[in-house]
Design a protein around this motif. Structure first.
Motif: not given
Length: 204
Positions: A101-111, A180-188
């Protein structure tokens, strides 16, 4: 007698025209066909692509020369690939907008995911350090036997080989998890960028 289009080309045409609003063709019996795909009866006929209002927008001729047929195959493949890419992009966009619902939610999922992978990395690091310590200890014991002119016991040799395998496996696992960590960060990062594009207010 007209030559039938190659099976591959015909299947590609089916796929390509399936993206259009409708098609029209006249078979060898003079019967006109309408639909979303090219019927088998029109395999040797020209095909007209129609827009939403039923107006012709593209004509695919019959009896193509070999050069024209090859060019048509390339064009059909290109259009089919572009249509599939667009379909997949729309699917991803829909999933992205329905998930966050927001960019903040994407950041939280990434974290959250970064934290989970970091914990795993720390665990692998600890196991790798332990395996290296064991290997160093076993090697030191083997060196003691060699220094005394004695044969290294079979069980110690086995321990050394096992420790070497453990170290090698853990090094591979650690490298993979870092990737995997680098790929995941790039995806987010990509998801966040695309989300911003999709939710950007239209310019006045």
């Amino acid at each position: 007698m007209r030559k039938a289009l190659p099976i591959l080309l015909l299947s590609l045409l089916y796929s390509a025209f399936a993206q259009a609003n409708s098609i029209k063709c006249v078979d060898s019996q003079g019967i006109t066909h309408y639909g979303d795909t090219i019927p088998p009866e029109c395999a040797n006929s020209s095909v007209t692509e129609l827009d939403e209002k039923g107006m012709p927008i593209k004509e695919t001729p019959a009896n193509l020369s070999p050069e024209e047929r090859r060019a048509m195959e390339v064009e059909v493949q290109k259009q089919a690939a572009e249509a599939e890419q667009l379909k997949e992009q729309r699917r991803r966009d829909s999933a992205l907008l329905s998930t966050y619902a927001s960019e903040a939610e994407i950041d939280m999922a990434r974290d959250r995911n970064v934290q989970q992978i970091t914990l795993t990395l720390n665990s692998i690091d600890a196991r790798l350090k332990s395996a290296r310590d064991r290997l160093a200890q076993f090697n030191a014991q083997a060196a003691g036997y060699t220094h005394q002119g004695k044969a290294v016991p079979a069980d110690l040799t086995q321990n050394i080989n096992t420790a070497k395998t453990d170290v090698s496996d853990l090094e591979v696992e650690l490298a993979q998890k870092k990737q995997d960590l680098a790929t995941m960060k790039a995806k987010y990062d990509a998801d966040k960028k695309r989300y911003r594009e999709l939710t950007k207010p239209p310019q006045k």
